[in-house]
Design a protein around this motif. Structure first.
Motif, mmCIF file in Angstrom:
data_model
loop_
_atom_site.group_PDB
_atom_site.id
_atom_site.type_symbol
_atom_site.label_atom_id
_atom_site.label_comp_id
_atom_site.label_asym_id
_atom_site.label_seq_id
_atom_site.Cartn_x
_atom_site.Cartn_y
_atom_site.Cartn_z
ATOM 1 N N GLN A 42 -6.187 -39.023 -64.049
ATOM 2 C CA GLN A 42 -5.354 -39.764 -63.108
ATOM 3 C C GLN A 42 -6.138 -40.285 -61.909
ATOM 4 N N ASN A 43 -7.281 -39.675 -61.597
ATOM 5 C CA ASN A 43 -7.993 -40.007 -60.360
ATOM 6 C C ASN A 43 -9.457 -40.379 -60.596
ATOM 7 N N TRP A 44 -9.767 -40.951 -61.743
ATOM 8 C CA TRP A 44 -11.161 -41.281 -62.054
ATOM 9 C C TRP A 44 -11.631 -42.549 -61.347
ATOM 10 N N ALA A 45 -10.706 -43.432 -60.960
ATOM 11 C CA ALA A 45 -11.097 -44.752 -60.461
ATOM 12 C C ALA A 45 -11.865 -44.681 -59.141
ATOM 13 N N THR A 46 -11.430 -43.794 -58.228
ATOM 14 C CA THR A 46 -12.091 -43.720 -56.919
ATOM 15 C C THR A 46 -13.541 -43.265 -57.026
ATOM 16 N N PRO A 47 -13.841 -42.130 -57.694
ATOM 17 C CA PRO A 47 -15.255 -41.756 -57.810
ATOM 18 C C PRO A 47 -16.076 -42.772 -58.587
ATOM 19 N N ALA A 48 -15.457 -43.440 -59.571
ATOM 20 C CA ALA A 48 -16.189 -44.467 -60.318
ATOM 21 C C ALA A 48 -16.561 -45.637 -59.422
ATOM 22 N N ALA A 49 -15.630 -46.050 -58.548
ATOM 23 C CA ALA A 49 -15.917 -47.152 -57.621
ATOM 24 C C ALA A 49 -16.994 -46.755 -56.622
ATOM 25 N N VAL A 50 -16.945 -45.497 -56.128
ATOM 26 C CA VAL A 50 -17.964 -45.021 -55.180
ATOM 27 C C VAL A 50 -19.337 -45.005 -55.835
ATOM 28 N N LEU A 51 -19.411 -44.514 -57.064
ATOM 29 C CA LEU A 51 -20.696 -44.482 -57.773
ATOM 30 C C LEU A 51 -21.231 -45.887 -58.015
ATOM 31 N N THR A 52 -20.339 -46.833 -58.315
ATOM 32 C CA THR A 52 -20.765 -48.223 -58.503
ATOM 33 C C THR A 52 -21.341 -48.788 -57.213
ATOM 34 N N PHE A 53 -20.689 -48.503 -56.103
ATOM 35 C CA PHE A 53 -21.161 -48.971 -54.801
ATOM 36 C C PHE A 53 -22.525 -48.379 -54.465
ATOM 37 N N LEU A 54 -22.709 -47.073 -54.700
ATOM 38 C CA LEU A 54 -24.003 -46.432 -54.443
ATOM 39 C C LEU A 54 -25.086 -46.982 -55.375
ATOM 40 N N LEU A 55 -24.708 -47.292 -56.600
ATOM 41 C CA LEU A 55 -25.657 -47.873 -57.537
ATOM 42 C C LEU A 55 -26.135 -49.239 -57.063
ATOM 43 N N LEU A 56 -25.221 -50.035 -56.533
ATOM 44 C CA LEU A 56 -25.595 -51.356 -56.013
ATOM 45 C C LEU A 56 -26.511 -51.219 -54.794
ATOM 46 N N GLU B 268 -31.843 -43.571 -46.182
ATOM 47 C CA GLU B 268 -31.795 -44.046 -44.800
ATOM 48 C C GLU B 268 -30.383 -44.473 -44.411
ATOM 49 N N ILE B 269 -29.682 -45.103 -45.345
ATOM 50 C CA ILE B 269 -28.315 -45.533 -45.066
ATOM 51 C C ILE B 269 -27.403 -44.328 -44.856
ATOM 52 N N LEU B 270 -27.529 -43.323 -45.742
ATOM 53 C CA LEU B 270 -26.710 -42.117 -45.602
ATOM 54 C C LEU B 270 -27.074 -41.343 -44.335
ATOM 55 N N SER B 271 -28.344 -41.380 -43.959
ATOM 56 C CA SER B 271 -28.751 -40.758 -42.699
ATOM 57 C C SER B 271 -28.098 -41.446 -41.508
ATOM 58 N N SER B 272 -27.960 -42.764 -41.580
ATOM 59 C CA SER B 272 -27.276 -43.507 -40.516
ATOM 60 C C SER B 272 -25.801 -43.131 -40.444
ATOM 61 N N VAL B 273 -25.188 -42.913 -41.610
ATOM 62 C CA VAL B 273 -23.787 -42.479 -41.635
ATOM 63 C C VAL B 273 -23.634 -41.142 -40.926
ATOM 64 N N VAL B 274 -24.557 -40.214 -41.201
ATOM 65 C CA VAL B 274 -24.516 -38.906 -40.541
ATOM 66 C C VAL B 274 -24.699 -39.064 -39.036
ATOM 67 N N THR B 275 -25.616 -39.934 -38.624
ATOM 68 C CA THR B 275 -25.845 -40.177 -37.196
ATOM 69 C C THR B 275 -24.592 -40.717 -36.521
ATOM 70 N N TRP C 278 -22.308 -48.270 -40.617
ATOM 71 C CA TRP C 278 -20.990 -48.567 -40.048
ATOM 72 C C TRP C 278 -20.067 -49.175 -41.105
ATOM 73 N N THR C 279 -20.641 -49.970 -41.994
ATOM 74 C CA THR C 279 -19.829 -50.564 -43.066
ATOM 75 C C THR C 279 -19.246 -49.482 -43.965
ATOM 76 N N ILE C 280 -20.060 -48.504 -44.316
ATOM 77 C CA ILE C 280 -19.581 -47.413 -45.164
ATOM 78 C C ILE C 280 -18.486 -46.621 -44.448
ATOM 79 N N ILE C 281 -18.675 -46.381 -43.156
ATOM 80 C CA ILE C 281 -17.655 -45.659 -42.382
ATOM 81 C C ILE C 281 -16.324 -46.406 -42.427
ATOM 82 N N LEU C 282 -16.366 -47.722 -42.254
ATOM 83 C CA LEU C 282 -15.133 -48.511 -42.280
ATOM 84 C C LEU C 282 -14.495 -48.508 -43.666
#
Length: 257
Positions: A11-25, A43-50, A225-229
């Motif tokens: 029932q909930n496979w679509a969200t993790p699949a979309a996230v993985l696609t985004f990270l792959l891109l 570096e991008i994920l480090s910016s998210v943590v910051t 910031w884009t990922i946060i939004l």
């Protein structure tokens, strides 16, 4: 009641699949483009943590502005849309033209005029965000009332209700359907436009953080910031989904087999 893992995943496979696609891109972009143009995923994920740990104040400022402006647009749009549907012969016709004029004015025009007209930053951002979101709720509620089942209206007429009784008993419950449907599509757009307005007409908030990152060529912070939004948008949609299930639980969902 314990959910079965297989059923929950189905029932909930679509969200993790979309996230993985985004990270792959993002990963493909970091491999194919120069590093100063497209940083690595790390570096991008480090910016998210910051952002989450040290730059949360601009985020709270933006979210506060967003909640106030969107709530005002929902309440005002819903109220006026209801009155347009109940008194459509005069008030409805008049407000349709007023709303059409407001929608026809470009968002950039509202921002530039607000910068010139309004000194207070908070009022300036509220003014522009409200005027962009407000017409969508007015039109949606009004059109939803116009598209009501005529048989239902004729059944209600058998009891000879006055205009205000029809508004309270029939139109108000019916309007919640189109109101929530519109909120689903308008919420994300309103947040994006508010950040854009902050970029032009504010001295703080997420929009100004984008401006600082662009000025110092910090692409990782822009993407952070884009990922946060994006995450915030998912949370908002989830909240709307929960509200829809609770308020409109009487509606059945049609599934094409």
């Amino acid at each position: 009641m314990i959910r079965q893992p297989g059923r929950y995943l189905k029932q909930n496979w679509a969200t993790p699949a979309a996230v993985l696609t985004f990270l792959l891109l993002l990963w493909i972009g970091s491999l194919t483009l120069p590093r100063f143009i497209f940083p690595t995923v790390g570096e991008i994920l480090s910016s998210v943590v910051t952002i989450v740990t040290t730059l949360y104040e601009p985020l709270f400022i933006t979210l506060g502005r967003y909640v106030v402006a969107l709530a005002a647009a929902v309440v005002a749009g819903w109220s006026i849309g209801l009155l347009m549907g109940a008194f459509r012969q005069y008030f409805g016709r008049y407000m349709r033209q007023v709303t059409a004029i407001i929608q026809a004015i470009p968002a950039l025009s509202w921002v530039l005029l607000a910068v010139l007209w309004i000194e207070n930053i908070e009022l300036r951002i509220f003014f522009t965000t409200f005027l962009i979101a407000f017409p969508f709720f007015v039109i949606a509620v009004y059109e939803g009332i116009r598209d009501m089942d005529k048989d239902l209206l004729e059944a209600i007429d058998q009891f000879r209700p006055n205009r205000w009784q029809v508004l309270r008993i029939l139109l108000v419950p019916q309007s919640f359907v189109t109101l929530i449907m519109t909120l689903r599509s308008t919420a994300a757009m309103t947040l994006k436009l508010l950040v854009f307005f902050e970029l032009i007409g504010a001295s703080n908030g997420v929009g100004q953080q984008f401006s600082k990152a662009q000025a110092t060529y910090q692409v990782d912070m822009i993407l952070g910031w884009t990922i946060i939004l994006v995450i915030i948008n998912f949370i908002i949609l989830r909240i709307i989904d929960l509200a829809e299930k609770r308020i409109l639980r009487w509606r059945t969902e049609a599934v094409v087999r």
